[in-house]
Design an enzyme around this catalytic site. Structure first.
Site, short mmCIF file in Angstrom:
data_model
loop_
_atom_site.label_atom_id
_atom_site.label_comp_id
_atom_site.label_asym_id
_atom_site.label_seq_id
_atom_site.Cartn_x
_atom_site.Cartn_y
_atom_site.Cartn_z
N CYS A 45 0.82 -1.21 0.00
CA CYS A 45 0.00 0.00 0.00
C CYS A 45 0.85 1.26 0.00
CB CYS A 45 -0.94 -0.01 1.21
SG CYS A 45 -1.75 1.56 1.49
N CYS A 74 -1.52 1.71 -3.12
CA CYS A 74 -2.49 2.79 -2.93
C CYS A 74 -1.88 4.19 -2.91
CB CYS A 74 -3.24 2.62 -1.61
SG CYS A 74 -3.60 0.93 -1.19
N LYS A 132 0.08 5.34 -6.10
CA LYS A 132 -0.94 5.27 -7.15
C LYS A 132 -1.86 6.48 -7.08
CE LYS A 132 -4.69 3.44 -6.03
NZ LYS A 132 -5.31 2.16 -6.23
N TYR A 167 -7.81 -3.86 -11.99
CA TYR A 167 -7.89 -2.44 -11.64
C TYR A 167 -6.51 -1.81 -11.66
CZ TYR A 167 -6.54 -2.96 -6.65
OH TYR A 167 -5.88 -3.19 -5.50
N GLU A 192 -5.87 1.51 -13.72
CA GLU A 192 -5.41 2.70 -13.00
C GLU A 192 -4.09 3.20 -13.58
OE1 GLU A 192 -7.43 2.01 -8.57
OE2 GLU A 192 -5.34 1.46 -8.88
N HIS A 199 -26.61 20.15 -1.73
CA HIS A 199 -26.66 20.76 -3.04
C HIS A 199 -25.60 21.83 -3.18
CE1 HIS A 199 -28.65 21.73 -6.75
NE2 HIS A 199 -28.76 23.00 -6.42
N GLU A 244 -25.44 13.98 -4.12
CA GLU A 244 -26.88 14.15 -3.94
C GLU A 244 -27.66 13.39 -5.00
OE1 GLU A 244 -28.70 18.05 -4.52
OE2 GLU A 244 -27.18 18.56 -6.01
#
Lengths: 498, 614
Positions: free
Chosen positions: A62, A67, A70, A204, A208, A473, A478
């Protein structure tokens, strides 16, 4: 090679309550938690250099090759998009705009090194003994560790946790793959720009990497044998690749590489077969990146010396709900354990909970259901719970209701960005109150959007409850609270207007 | 698309049509004399029957239509129970006014319970008497007497019962548009009146209200512009290289934002047209009960009437009331379309509007000062508010705490010009002076309720704030006038809240259903061998869709109904939901178990008859 080197291990033996093999996310979390609970703990960690010779410090995948770097490079690519947006918002940016890989890599690597250092300090603060040695089992309570210089140490403990994670896989039957190709273990530590790149794979990791390379302005091609993002919702996956294609990533679908050759000028010539036409094609690249999967780091552990069972196919360690292996006092967590999601937060939580069960009178076991995750492709994809396919398979098509919407992030309007792939899907049981089974979000800041809804789903949120939630908003999130159109209705799910 | 309400179907045997007192059979008629009553004739009226085998949702819709027919077809319609003393008082009141009214005694018709259920759906009032005067839901006994005292009742009685519209919404913002469109979807004839009074600086805009034109939307887009400035700074650290000189062009930004807003204005117009809502770009003002005067930009006046009104006029920025404020200061109404860069700016106020504007302007590279009277972001968590403030301070916003402006003077004209601001301390005699290009007031917002003739029809407003107090169903003290959005007293000033409230209001007013009814016939095991009729025993539950399908009604027709009901009554007390019922294992074979497998909703209209052995 499988022969135990135990007889040669003659150095002094040290006893611990807990010995953790592997200093990644899961291992460190488990070790720190156990130390916090007053136990004598040791962590052994050793990074075998990649075939290209890349190596790194404490913290595991990681922090070093996953992670963290990346997401930072993904951010660099997103910033490129923002620079392109900026003139629409009144910013005058002088052309040309260029990207300097060296500068980025140095900044990213410096940050990673600071994290390595931070992990060392944390272990020290909690009085966890750290050994930079390569471990293998001598017997079910003892391991032998070898330093880079060949010095050996014997360590023994009541409980042992295996958290050695995994490493990228190289293809075995492709000429030149190992000699000339790199993997995600190397890409983040490259000093120079990889240039025109071929990414092989549809995981992935593949998407990525291809995504940020494209975003940094590099000519990038993804070669995939079958479907993108296997295991993820397939409608979302095809939108992810559609967006990437719109941003300039090239895709070679249904193709497999057969040969990599180095040309006199240093360029790599890749030969591949197009599975649809059966024809052979060729192309030249500066870099070939393999992202075809990962294999668990179990081969050098001499697991058979301790009698630990693995899945012969995956080579992963078999564990029960308590994370225990076939040997009751030996546990395995994280990517190395069979059937676990290969994700940092699950490994951390599993490690912590394990330490608490061992030393803290807790009975809590890790709940591996509804684990949220996000794929940081140029258009990010956040998801939690079941994919549409999985929901249909488990509950039957007639019992599943899918609500969906194509929406346009407000930020995209002024910047005149194409939002064709910004899409949200909520998979629910059809029977009221329509329990939410899965949420899939494709758009900016997908990780941030998904996290809160993951909690809701953990709490058993129903569609009705989500609909009664007042939106914030104007945000993209939302739109989740405004999903009114069901797939079954056949109505147009495009959100128009405000 | 807007259709007039359907008249009651002409099926004599099911219609509780009005009958003269004298001709009615020997039903008790209370003490009302000389009035029309709707007591059914000798044939027993079955307004809706589960036993007919006809789709029950159809029956239900028919009942709804019939009731609406009674309400719309009679000058005064009273739903009553013959023994109820409050009902008697109301009947006597109308009698004393010499007004003929139509009365339906719910205890004297077979479907009284169904009628009462439907009435509670239509009016949100379950009790009797339930009174309608000229299609307006008056309420119960007390409200009718109040209306009589205030004179409203008499006015309502005088009204010509045909109105131009079922609903007029005053204000085309988030809440008003949502309400108008929902009502139109429900088949009503609806008008929206929207008129933007130009700001003191002359700024005005199109349809869509604050959020779209001078609120959320342009605010977030400018925020994004500021964030991009930050991103440009960041990008160099991530390896991006381009010329050192990065400048921001205000005109390019506002033009892009205004273009987007125009497209939204257009979208709102289009969506009203698609739903056949009449949009009139005029200023609405009540002139008498049910009548509004609409004045357009040229000063031409038109008058419209409606059965019901929704006020959704929202709010506009407040001014200080000091020398030079309206002449020289701008507000958020002006900022987002300002044709020139505001330059060095003083933001007065500490509301979220003030801090957001200050943040945006600073992010665009302007010199910004915020003048704060007391605390930041009143009403928010104060620790978080202070942290917001210190982040802004670190990023270049200057704060002048505990000062209020007393005078604004123009030093130079221009775009922007130069203004001198004099401010005094809130804690002592100290005064300070500063020179700015622009002064932006963001000290709060005032309701737009004072100049719309509300006094003419007696709608109460809070004298101090101008806000309109409403009850739980957004109704003002005048029964046919409702209000949604920022003008409500004690409610949140947020776009999504107004939208949700507007939609729900329309559904309540015009028949959107809040509850879901599950039902089925069943054939008790004991009856099968005995050869007794199938499709006679009937089970029904009513669930509140907006309360997690909580069971709010439980009905069983069949053997041992009392024994069956008792336990479920206790469960309802404990908050029984449909889900819990579904999760309960049935006891087989009993009648009660039917409640654990209810699947068919009335609204689905699916067949519930049992065929053979289920």
């Amino acid at each position: 090679m499988r022969l135990s080197r135990a007889p040669e291990c003659t150095a002094g033996r040290q006893d611990y309550n807990l010995l953790v093999i592997g200093g990644g996310s899961g291992g460190l979390a488990c070790a720190k938690e156990a130390a916090q609970l007053g136990k004598k703990v040791a962590v052994v960690d050793y990074v075998e250099p990649s075939p290209r010779g890349t190596r790194w410090g404490l913290g595991g995948t990681c922090v070093n090759v996953g992670c963290i770097p990346k997401k930072l490079i993904h951010q660099a690519a997103l910033l490129g998009g923002m620079i392109r947006d900026a003139p629409h918002y009144g910013w005058d940016v002088a052309q040309p705009v260029l990207h300097d890989w060296r500068k980025m890599a140095e900044a990213v690597q410096n940050y990673v090194k600071s994290l390595n250092w931070g992990h060392r300090v944390q272990l020290q603060d909690r009085k966890v003994k750290y050994f930079n040695i390569k471990a293998s089992f001598v017997n079910e309570h003892t391991i032998c560790g070898v330093t880079k210089g060949g010095k050996e140490t014997l360590l023994s403990a009541e409980h042992i946790v295996i958290a050695t994670g995994g490493r990228p896989r190289y293809p075995t039957h492709i000429e030149g793959a190992l000699e000339y190709g790199i993997t995600s273990d190397d890409i983040f530590w490259l000093k120079e720009s990889p240039g025109k790149t071929l990414v092989v794979g549809a995981s992935y990791v593949a998407l990525e990497c291809a995504g940020f390379l494209t975003g940094l302005g590099l000519d990038t091609t993804v070669m995939m044998r079958s479907i993108p993002l296997r295991g993820f919702d397939q409608q979302m996956s095809s939108l992810v690749t559609a967006y990437m294609a719109s941003q300039g990533t090239r895709f070679l679908k249904h193709c497999t590489p057969s040969r990599v050759q180095k040309l006199p000028d240093g360029q790599l010539q890749v030969t591949w077969e197009d599975l649809t036409s059966g024809k052979e094609n060729m192309g030249t690249f500066s870099t070939v990146l393999w992202a075809i999967g990962r294999i668990p780091e179990t081969r050098s552990l001499n697991l058979e010396n301790a009698g630990i069972n693995t899945n012969p196919n995956s080579q992963k360690i078999l564990v029960d709900a308590q994370e225990a292996t076939s040997v009751p006092h030996i546990y395995a967590i994280g990517d190395v354990a069979e059937g676990r999601p290969e994700l940092t937060p699950t490994a951390i939580m599993a490690g912590k909970l394990l330490a608490r069960r061992l030393y803290g009178q807790s009975l809590d076991v890790m709940d591996y259901s509804n684990v949220p995750t996000t794929v940081f492709t140029p258009l990010e994809y956040g998801c939690v719970g079941l994919s549409e396919e999985e929901a249909m398979a488990r509950h039957g098509e007639e019992h599943v209701e899918v609500y969906h919407a194509y929406y346009k992030p407000l930020e995209f309007t002024v910047a005149e960005r194409d939002a064709s792939q910004c899409y949200i899907k909520m998979v629910c049981l059809r029977k009221p109150p329509q329990l939410v089974l899965g949420l899939h979000f494709l758009g900016p800041n997908a990780g941030e959007v998904t996290q809160g809804f993951a909690l809701g789903i953990k709490c058993g949120a129903s569609y009705e409850q989500v609909m009664r939630t007042v939106g914030i908003h104007p945000t993209c999130a939302e739109e989740v609270a405004k999903l009114r159109i069901s797939k079954r209705s056949g109505l147009d799910p495009t959100v128009t207007g405000c | 698309m807007a259709q007039p309400p359907l008249p009651p179907p002409p099926r004599a045997q099911t219609s509780p049509g009005p009958v003269k007192v004298g001709t009615a059979p020997n039903r008790r008629l209370g003490s009302v004399r000389g009035v029309l009553v709707s007591s059914p004739p000798g044939r027993r009226a079955r307004l809706s029957s589960p036993g007919t085998g006809r789709s029950s949702s159809e029956a239900r819709e028919e009942l709804r239509r019939r009731l609406l027919g009674l309400i719309e077809g009679n000058r005064v319609m009273i739903f009553s129970k013959s023994y109820c003393p409050h009902c008697t008082r109301v009947k006597e009141l109308f009698s004393s006014l010499g007004v003929q009214c139509n009365i339906l005694e719910l205890d004297q018709v077979d479907d009284g319970a169904n009628v009462q259920e439907m009435l509670s759906e239509i009016t949100n009032q379950r009790t009797v008497p339930n009174i309608f005067v000229n299609k307006v839901h008056m309420g119960g006994c007390d409200r009718t007497f109040q209306a009589h005292q205030s004179g409203l009742l008499q006015k309502l009685l005088q009204e010509d019962s045909t109105y131009d519209y079922d609903l007029i919404v005053i204000g085309g913002g988030s809440g008003g548009l949502a309400c108008a469109q929902e009502a139109a979807i429900l088949g009503k004839k609806v008008m929206v009146l929207d008129f933007v009074v130009p700001s003191p600086q002359g700024t005005s805009w199109g349809l869509g209200g604050t959020c779209v034109n001078v609120g959320c939307v342009p605010k977030k887009l400018m925020h994004q512009a500021a964030l991009l400035g930050q991103a440009l700074n960041d990008s160099r650290k991530f390896g991006w290289e381009y010329g050192q000189q990065v400048k921001h062009n205000w005109e390019t930004m506002t033009e892009a934002i205004q273009n987007h807003i125009s497209s939204l204005n257009w979208g709102h117009k289009l969506s009203l047209r698609e739903k056949s809502v009449d949009y009139v770009n005029s200023y609405g003002e009540f002139v008498e009960h049910h009548r509004i005067k609409a004045t357009n930009r040229k000063g031409q006046e038109t008058s419209y009437t409606a059965a019901k009104f929704v006020i959704a006029t929202g709010e506009r920025p407040r001014y200080l009331g000091i020398q030079g404020d309206k002449e020289y200061c701008i507000t958020s109404d002006d900022l987002f379309s300002l044709p020139y860069c505001p330059g060095k700016t003083l933001v007065v106020g500490a509301s979220y509007v003030a801090l957001e504007c200050a943040g945006v302007l600073t992010g665009l590279g302007l010199d910004v000062t915020v003048m704060v009277r007391s605390v930041l972001l009143r009403g928010f968590d104060q620790e978080m508010a202070e942290r917001v403030g210190s982040y802004m301070e670190q990023h270049g916003v200057k704060f002048l705490r505990k000062f209020i402006p007393v005078m604004v003077q123009q030093l130079e004209k221009g775009s922007p010009g130069k203004l001198k601001v004099v401010a005094k301390s809130t804690e002592g005699p100290e005064t300070i002076e500063g020179v700015y290009n622009t002064v932006l007031l963001a000290i709060g917002r005032d309701s737009c309720t004072r100049k719309m003739g509300l006094d003419k029809i007696g709608v109460k407003i809070n004298k101090k704030t101008g806000k309109i107090p409403v009850n739980d169903v957004e109704q003002t003290n005048v029964p046919y006038v409702y209000a949604v959005g920022d003008i409500l007293e004690g409610k949140l000033e947020l776009t999504p809240v107004a939208i949700q409230a507007g939609k729900l209001l329309a559904r309540r007013l015009f028949g959107g259903r809040l509850e879901k009814v599950y039902h089925t016939f069943f054939w008790p095991l004991e009856w099968t061998v005995a050869g007794r009729d199938n499709n006679t025993c009937y089970a029904k539950i009513i669930c509140n869709k907006f309360d997690n399908y909580r069971v709010i009604g439980f009905h069983v027709l069949g053997p041992n109904a009392g024994e069956v009901t008792q336990g479920f009554a206790a469960a309802m007390k404990c908050g029984l939901t449909k889900q819990l019922l579904d999760d309960t294992i049935g006891i087989h074979p009993t009648c009660g178990e039917v409640f654990t497998t209810l699947e068919i909703t009335k609204s689905s209209g699916l067949d519930i008859t049992q065929k053979g052995c289920g």
